[in-house]
Design a protein around this motif. Sequence first.
Motif, PDB file in Angstrom:
ATOM      1  N   ASP A 461     -27.081 -16.345 -44.683  1.00 40.64           N
ATOM      2  CA  ASP A 461     -25.681 -16.771 -44.720  1.00 40.64           C
ATOM      3  C   ASP A 461     -24.855 -15.863 -45.617  1.00 40.64           C
ATOM      4  N   VAL A 462     -25.409 -15.533 -46.779  1.00 37.98           N
ATOM      5  CA  VAL A 462     -24.723 -14.610 -47.688  1.00 37.98           C
ATOM      6  C   VAL A 462     -25.754 -13.646 -48.250  1.00 37.98           C
ATOM      7  N   GLN A 463     -25.283 -12.468 -48.653  1.00 38.45           N
ATOM      8  CA  GLN A 463     -26.178 -11.509 -49.288  1.00 38.45           C
ATOM      9  C   GLN A 463     -25.397 -10.714 -50.328  1.00 38.45           C
ATOM     10  N   MET A 464     -26.103 -10.309 -51.352  1.00 36.84           N
ATOM     11  CA  MET A 464     -25.469  -9.635 -52.487  1.00 36.84           C
ATOM     12  C   MET A 464     -26.035  -8.224 -52.658  1.00 36.84           C
ATOM     13  N   TYR A 465     -25.144  -7.289 -52.850  1.00 35.63           N
ATOM     14  CA  TYR A 465     -25.523  -5.913 -53.152  1.00 35.63           C
ATOM     15  C   TYR A 465     -24.276  -5.187 -53.624  1.00 35.63           C
ATOM     16  N   ALA A 466     -24.423  -3.921 -53.918  1.00 36.24           N
ATOM     17  CA  ALA A 466     -23.276  -3.096 -54.293  1.00 36.24           C
ATOM     18  C   ALA A 466     -23.282  -1.855 -53.434  1.00 36.24           C
ATOM     19  N   ASN A 467     -22.098  -1.379 -53.077  1.00 35.79           N
ATOM     20  CA  ASN A 467     -22.010  -0.040 -52.520  1.00 35.79           C
ATOM     21  C   ASN A 467     -20.668   0.580 -52.881  1.00 35.79           C
ATOM     22  N   THR A 468     -20.486   1.823 -52.488  1.00 31.64           N
ATOM     23  CA  THR A 468     -19.326   2.588 -52.903  1.00 31.64           C
ATOM     24  C   THR A 468     -18.987   3.572 -51.801  1.00 31.64           C
ATOM     25  N   PHE A 469     -18.107   4.519 -52.079  1.00 30.40           N
ATOM     26  CA  PHE A 469     -17.774   5.525 -51.079  1.00 30.40           C
ATOM     27  C   PHE A 469     -17.632   6.879 -51.743  1.00 30.40           C
ATOM     28  N   ASN A 470     -17.849   7.933 -50.964  1.00 24.71           N
ATOM     29  CA  ASN A 470     -17.684   9.286 -51.467  1.00 24.71           C
ATOM     30  C   ASN A 470     -16.211   9.656 -51.510  1.00 24.71           C
ATOM     31  N   GLY A 471     -15.816  10.349 -52.562  1.00 24.16           N
ATOM     32  CA  GLY A 471     -14.443  10.827 -52.663  1.00 24.16           C
ATOM     33  C   GLY A 471     -13.533   9.818 -53.322  1.00 24.16           C
ATOM     34  N   THR A 472     -12.244  10.108 -53.280  1.00 25.81           N
ATOM     35  CA  THR A 472     -11.258   9.273 -53.962  1.00 25.81           C
ATOM     36  C   THR A 472     -10.289   8.600 -53.005  1.00 25.81           C
ATOM     37  N   ASP A 473     -10.463   8.795 -51.716  1.00 26.21           N
ATOM     38  CA  ASP A 473      -9.599   8.152 -50.732  1.00 26.21           C
ATOM     39  C   ASP A 473     -10.427   7.131 -49.947  1.00 26.21           C
ATOM     40  N   PRO A 474     -10.003   5.861 -49.931  1.00 25.29           N
ATOM     41  CA  PRO A 474     -10.836   4.810 -49.338  1.00 25.29           C
ATOM     42  C   PRO A 474     -10.619   4.577 -47.846  1.00 25.29           C
ATOM     43  N   GLN A 475      -9.942   5.472 -47.147  1.00 28.43           N
ATOM     44  CA  GLN A 475      -9.610   5.204 -45.745  1.00 28.43           C
ATOM     45  C   GLN A 475     -10.864   4.923 -44.909  1.00 28.43           C
ATOM     46  N   ALA A 476     -11.863   5.819 -44.980  1.00 27.56           N
ATOM     47  CA  ALA A 476     -13.071   5.615 -44.184  1.00 27.56           C
ATOM     48  C   ALA A 476     -13.831   4.382 -44.648  1.00 27.56           C
ATOM     49  N   TYR A 477     -13.822   4.123 -45.935  1.00 25.20           N
ATOM     50  CA  TYR A 477     -14.506   2.948 -46.492  1.00 25.20           C
ATOM     51  C   TYR A 477     -13.863   1.664 -45.995  1.00 25.20           C
ATOM     52  N   LEU A 478     -12.544   1.627 -45.981  1.00 26.94           N
ATOM     53  CA  LEU A 478     -11.837   0.445 -45.492  1.00 26.94           C
ATOM     54  C   LEU A 478     -12.030   0.258 -43.987  1.00 26.94           C
ATOM     55  N   ALA A 479     -12.394   1.329 -43.288  1.00 31.72           N
ATOM     56  CA  ALA A 479     -12.713   1.197 -41.865  1.00 31.72           C
ATOM     57  C   ALA A 479     -13.965   0.360 -41.648  1.00 31.72           C
ATOM     58  N   ASN A 480     -14.729   0.105 -42.724  1.00 27.52           N
ATOM     59  CA  ASN A 480     -15.903  -0.757 -42.610  1.00 27.52           C
ATOM     60  C   ASN A 480     -15.538  -2.188 -42.243  1.00 27.52           C
ATOM     61  N   GLY A 481     -14.253  -2.531 -42.294  1.00 29.18           N
ATOM     62  CA  GLY A 481     -13.820  -3.857 -41.890  1.00 29.18           C
ATOM     63  C   GLY A 481     -13.306  -3.940 -40.471  1.00 29.18           C
ATOM     64  N   LEU A 482     -13.362  -2.833 -39.722  1.00 30.58           N
ATOM     65  CA  LEU A 482     -12.877  -2.843 -38.347  1.00 30.58           C
ATOM     66  C   LEU A 482     -13.832  -3.619 -37.440  1.00 30.58           C
ATOM     67  N   CYS A 483     -13.271  -4.328 -36.485  1.00 32.30           N
ATOM     68  CA  CYS A 483     -14.066  -5.197 -35.603  1.00 32.30           C
ATOM     69  C   CYS A 483     -15.221  -4.476 -34.927  1.00 32.30           C
ATOM     70  N   ASP A 484     -14.959  -3.263 -34.448  1.00 33.19           N
ATOM     71  CA  ASP A 484     -15.959  -2.590 -33.619  1.00 33.19           C
ATOM     72  C   ASP A 484     -17.054  -1.905 -34.432  1.00 33.19           C
ATOM     73  N   LYS A 485     -17.058  -2.082 -35.753  1.00 32.95           N
ATOM     74  CA  LYS A 485     -18.067  -1.425 -36.596  1.00 32.95           C
ATOM     75  C   LYS A 485     -19.188  -2.377 -37.009  1.00 32.95           C
ATOM     76  N   ALA A 486     -19.272  -3.547 -36.390  1.00 34.36           N
ATOM     77  CA  ALA A 486     -20.322  -4.503 -36.741  1.00 34.36           C
ATOM     78  C   ALA A 486     -21.679  -4.054 -36.194  1.00 34.36           C
ATOM     79  N   PRO A 487     -22.752  -4.155 -36.981  1.00 30.13           N
ATOM     80  CA  PRO A 487     -24.092  -3.849 -36.463  1.00 30.13           C
ATOM     81  C   PRO A 487     -24.457  -4.810 -35.333  1.00 30.13           C
ATOM     82  N   ARG A 488     -25.188  -4.296 -34.374  1.00 30.41           N
ATOM     83  CA  ARG A 488     -25.608  -5.117 -33.243  1.00 30.41           C
ATOM     84  C   ARG A 488     -26.816  -4.464 -32.586  1.00 30.41           C
TER      85      ARG A 488
END
Length: 577
Positions: A461-488
């Motif tokens: 139901d829930v899981q805990m961890y940490a991650n980060t992104f390379n560089g100083t601009d979070p555009q690609a990192y924020l793309a991790n919330g896009l609908c079509d990027k869900a694992p399946r």
Amino acid sequence: MTVRRTLFGAAALLALAPMAFAAGERGRDGEVRIIYWQAPSILNPFLSGGTKDVEAASMIIEPLARYDENGNLVPWLVEEIPTVANGGVSADLRQITWKIKPGIVWSDGTPFTSADVKFTWEYCSHPEGGCAQLTKFEGVTSVETPDDLTVIVNFDKPMPNPYGPFVGGESPIIQKAQFENCVGARAPECTDANFAPIGTGPFKVVEFRPNDVIRMVANENYREEGKPAFATVLFKGGGDATAAGRAVMETGEFDYAWNLQLAPDVIAEMEKGGKGKPIAGFGPLVERIMLNNTNPDPSLPPELRSVSIIENYEQKNPHPFLRDPAVYKAMSMAIDRPLLVEIGYGQAGKVTCNWVPAPEIYNSHTFDATCGVQDIAGANKLLDDAGIVDTDGDGIREKNGVPLKILYQTSTNAVRQDFQALIKQWWSEIGIETELRNINASVFFGGDPGSPDTFQKFYADVQMYANTFNGTDPQAYLANGLCDKAPRPETQWQGENISRFCMKEYDELWKKLSETADIEERAAIARQLNDMAVENGMMIPLVHRGRLSAHSNTLGGVKLNVWDSELWNVADWYRIK
């Protein structure tokens, strides 16, 4: 079953023997010993979202450009960083041209060319490949190779930040000749290539035992004379953070220990050993609880369990209660973040309710007033007002007849298990029953599509961890919330949207970010995306973590990098005599 690969046979193994080297000569300083208590399970970062895999691979395969210890973009395999001013980025921001440095060769002696760069994009963008770094190539329509040293990346729209593809440790170049028969669904099957990629980096693999040991030797074809200083590498994985820290700071058995996720007093006691010292820095690393937006019920078939099924932005396989704002907001309110920081990280942690707390321009202040305040009474009232109450007197609330019982998983680590125990108690005080589970970190972050225990598969139901992104601009990192990027299942369970979060407004706002050039406007949009993700139940952020590692007193050249791989400059490491 333990899988073991010895790649280069007797000749390379002889290179592990002690040899005499002249001052300034490659390999002059013998062996460097590195310990990552989260053991690498693969050396192809396109098939793993685990930081430990990305960082181990960064010693072998490299990007065109990367970020230095100050967050500056620096050329790596290219002549310069393309910009509009120098003509490398088109005026309409739809194209970027990279010029590869002449003379670079792969560790097998063959030329490194633009064809390898183009192939890397084709490999990651294949729809059946399950590339774990697909967001780095968001918007790329084609990669042109007019000659062996020129790479032209074309985007489907103006790209104010064109430095996603082939930049940073998460987006390195792989050799076409080695991987060309490993595209699409075959990608996970190419064990030899995935365990020992041919690279342009300072080291090459001799032996790889997943979740255990990597042995490397200096790349005799490395482009910089006299580098690396070390002839061999012993890269040990496994154990725990305590043992790793002691191995560097107390016993001196190892030279570098990564990610010492330990209580401050433990670190201080280790440092008294006199063999090494801790190093720390703050980047965007956040310890968080991810909320499963889908149903992880083990009675469901594999094609439905924790699988996002979206029609017109409506989740057809929703979690039975974690999509209710009253539930996830109450769960967040019940947490005492200052206490978590105190017991887990001390000065190496800060309270946060943000997904992207750094760089500061992207740090939202929306939640500042309440983030550091535990409010059990308020959480209970929120649930009561929503009609989510305990109807049978067992101490557990129900929503639509479903008890609020949660499986809460994370990787095996002393700090994380302390966090789990506290949070379980706090959630029990608001009528939520919690079952705790911890999984070996090498498995949890390993990305094996056949394992039920990876964080990508998210069978909890829930899981805990940490991650980060390379560089100083979070555009690609924020793309991790896009609908079509869900694992399946059809992507080999790879994908960056771990929560299976899906929201039309989020996707539309991210698109606006990708089209906006002004830095202040970009920052404002990024902060809105951060708030949207937290407010709408993608995650519960807990602690803004500093990166804390340690190196021996005899290891020189180390520059802790919170914006890229920690091993980004391993070619510059040397032994202090």
